[in-house]
Scaffold this motif. Structure first.
Motif, PDB file in Angstrom:
ATOM      1  N   ILE A 233     -47.417 -54.752  45.842  1.00  0.00           N
ATOM      2  CA  ILE A 233     -48.315 -54.297  46.904  1.00  0.00           C
ATOM      3  C   ILE A 233     -48.451 -55.376  47.973  1.00  0.00           C
ATOM      4  O   ILE A 233     -48.789 -56.512  47.678  1.00  0.00           O
ATOM      5  CB  ILE A 233     -49.708 -53.956  46.339  1.00  0.00           C
ATOM      6  CG1 ILE A 233     -49.581 -52.900  45.234  1.00  0.00           C
ATOM      7  CG2 ILE A 233     -50.639 -53.476  47.454  1.00  0.00           C
ATOM      8  CD1 ILE A 233     -50.850 -52.705  44.435  1.00  0.00           C
TER       9      ILE A 233
ATOM     10  N   VAL B 157     -58.793 -52.848  47.237  1.00  0.00           N
ATOM     11  CA  VAL B 157     -57.350 -52.904  47.494  1.00  0.00           C
ATOM     12  C   VAL B 157     -56.834 -54.330  47.314  1.00  0.00           C
ATOM     13  O   VAL B 157     -55.772 -54.545  46.713  1.00  0.00           O
ATOM     14  CB  VAL B 157     -57.017 -52.361  48.900  1.00  0.00           C
ATOM     15  CG1 VAL B 157     -55.580 -52.661  49.282  1.00  0.00           C
ATOM     16  CG2 VAL B 157     -57.283 -50.859  48.966  1.00  0.00           C
TER      17      VAL B 157
ATOM     18  N   VAL C  44     -57.544 -45.042  46.419  1.00  0.00           N
ATOM     19  CA  VAL C  44     -56.405 -45.408  47.270  1.00  0.00           C
ATOM     20  C   VAL C  44     -55.076 -45.171  46.561  1.00  0.00           C
ATOM     21  O   VAL C  44     -54.122 -44.690  47.150  1.00  0.00           O
ATOM     22  CB  VAL C  44     -56.517 -46.878  47.724  1.00  0.00           C
ATOM     23  CG1 VAL C  44     -55.313 -47.297  48.543  1.00  0.00           C
ATOM     24  CG2 VAL C  44     -57.813 -47.099  48.492  1.00  0.00           C
ATOM     25  N   PHE C  45     -55.018 -45.509  45.273  1.00  0.00           N
ATOM     26  CA  PHE C  45     -53.792 -45.385  44.486  1.00  0.00           C
ATOM     27  C   PHE C  45     -53.958 -44.287  43.446  1.00  0.00           C
ATOM     28  O   PHE C  45     -55.029 -44.130  42.862  1.00  0.00           O
ATOM     29  CB  PHE C  45     -53.484 -46.705  43.774  1.00  0.00           C
ATOM     30  CG  PHE C  45     -53.301 -47.866  44.706  1.00  0.00           C
ATOM     31  CD1 PHE C  45     -52.080 -48.110  45.318  1.00  0.00           C
ATOM     32  CD2 PHE C  45     -54.351 -48.724  44.983  1.00  0.00           C
ATOM     33  CE1 PHE C  45     -51.911 -49.181  46.178  1.00  0.00           C
ATOM     34  CE2 PHE C  45     -54.199 -49.798  45.839  1.00  0.00           C
ATOM     35  CZ  PHE C  45     -52.973 -50.025  46.439  1.00  0.00           C
ATOM     36  N   GLU C  46     -52.871 -43.566  43.184  1.00  0.00           N
ATOM     37  CA  GLU C  46     -52.917 -42.467  42.221  1.00  0.00           C
ATOM     38  C   GLU C  46     -51.541 -42.303  41.583  1.00  0.00           C
ATOM     39  O   GLU C  46     -50.526 -42.328  42.276  1.00  0.00           O
ATOM     40  CB  GLU C  46     -53.294 -41.203  42.989  1.00  0.00           C
ATOM     41  CG  GLU C  46     -53.553 -39.996  42.161  1.00  0.00           C
ATOM     42  CD  GLU C  46     -54.014 -38.834  43.039  1.00  0.00           C
ATOM     43  OE1 GLU C  46     -53.721 -37.700  42.642  1.00  0.00           O
ATOM     44  OE2 GLU C  46     -54.631 -39.059  44.096  1.00  0.00           O
TER      45      GLU C  46
ATOM     46  N   CYS D 111     -53.403 -50.987  39.842  1.00  0.00           N
ATOM     47  CA  CYS D 111     -53.936 -50.604  41.153  1.00  0.00           C
ATOM     48  C   CYS D 111     -54.763 -49.324  41.059  1.00  0.00           C
ATOM     49  O   CYS D 111     -55.807 -49.195  41.706  1.00  0.00           O
ATOM     50  CB  CYS D 111     -52.803 -50.453  42.172  1.00  0.00           C
ATOM     51  SG  CYS D 111     -51.527 -49.263  41.703  1.00  0.00           S
ATOM     52  N   VAL D 112     -54.302 -48.388  40.251  1.00  0.00           N
ATOM     53  CA  VAL D 112     -55.022 -47.122  40.079  1.00  0.00           C
ATOM     54  C   VAL D 112     -56.377 -47.379  39.435  1.00  0.00           C
ATOM     55  O   VAL D 112     -57.377 -46.784  39.826  1.00  0.00           O
ATOM     56  CB  VAL D 112     -54.188 -46.134  39.230  1.00  0.00           C
ATOM     57  CG1 VAL D 112     -54.957 -44.852  38.964  1.00  0.00           C
ATOM     58  CG2 VAL D 112     -52.854 -45.832  39.913  1.00  0.00           C
TER      59      VAL D 112
ATOM     60  N   TYR E 182     -50.070 -43.432  47.334  1.00  0.00           N
ATOM     61  CA  TYR E 182     -51.125 -44.301  47.850  1.00  0.00           C
ATOM     62  C   TYR E 182     -51.406 -43.973  49.302  1.00  0.00           C
ATOM     63  O   TYR E 182     -50.613 -43.343  49.987  1.00  0.00           O
ATOM     64  CB  TYR E 182     -50.745 -45.773  47.691  1.00  0.00           C
ATOM     65  CG  TYR E 182     -49.551 -46.212  48.512  1.00  0.00           C
ATOM     66  CD1 TYR E 182     -49.720 -46.829  49.748  1.00  0.00           C
ATOM     67  CD2 TYR E 182     -48.251 -45.999  48.059  1.00  0.00           C
ATOM     68  CE1 TYR E 182     -48.629 -47.232  50.496  1.00  0.00           C
ATOM     69  CE2 TYR E 182     -47.161 -46.403  48.800  1.00  0.00           C
ATOM     70  CZ  TYR E 182     -47.356 -47.014  50.012  1.00  0.00           C
ATOM     71  OH  TYR E 182     -46.276 -47.397  50.762  1.00  0.00           O
ATOM     72  N   THR E 183     -52.558 -44.424  49.772  1.00  0.00           N
ATOM     73  CA  THR E 183     -52.986 -44.246  51.149  1.00  0.00           C
ATOM     74  C   THR E 183     -52.604 -45.502  51.928  1.00  0.00           C
ATOM     75  O   THR E 183     -53.146 -46.573  51.657  1.00  0.00           O
ATOM     76  CB  THR E 183     -54.515 -44.040  51.207  1.00  0.00           C
ATOM     77  OG1 THR E 183     -54.855 -42.949  50.360  1.00  0.00           O
ATOM     78  CG2 THR E 183     -54.987 -43.790  52.618  1.00  0.00           C
TER      79      THR E 183
END
Length: 72
Positions: free
Chosen positions: A58, A46, A23-25, A16-17, A34-35
């Motif tokens: 997710i 996303v 959005v993802f970290e 995802c990152v 994440y947001t």
């Protein structure tokens, strides 16, 4: 769009990152941040990130009502 990540299921693969870095970290080795309400211009990223998650941690969707459950 709203997203939720099952952090108990997440294994820190970081797909995802890679696919949606805005959005993802990852913080450290496994702490995902994440947001929950990413900007509209990140929608495709996303969705790709959610599809690429090896453990399907997710969930994406649109909220029902103001804050209700998600519609997938």
């Amino acid at each position: 769009m709203r997203i939720a990540v099952d952090l108990n299921r997440c294994q820190g693969y970081a797909q995802c990152v890679f696919l949606a870095p805005g959005v993802f970290e990852l913080h450290g080795d496994e702490a995902l941040m994440y947001t929950p309400a990413p900007p509209a211009d990140q929608r495709e990223r996303v969705l790709r990130a959610a599809a690429a998650c090896p453990v399907q941690a997710i969930v994406t969707g649109e909220p029902v009502g103001s804050e209700g459950p998600y519609v997938r």
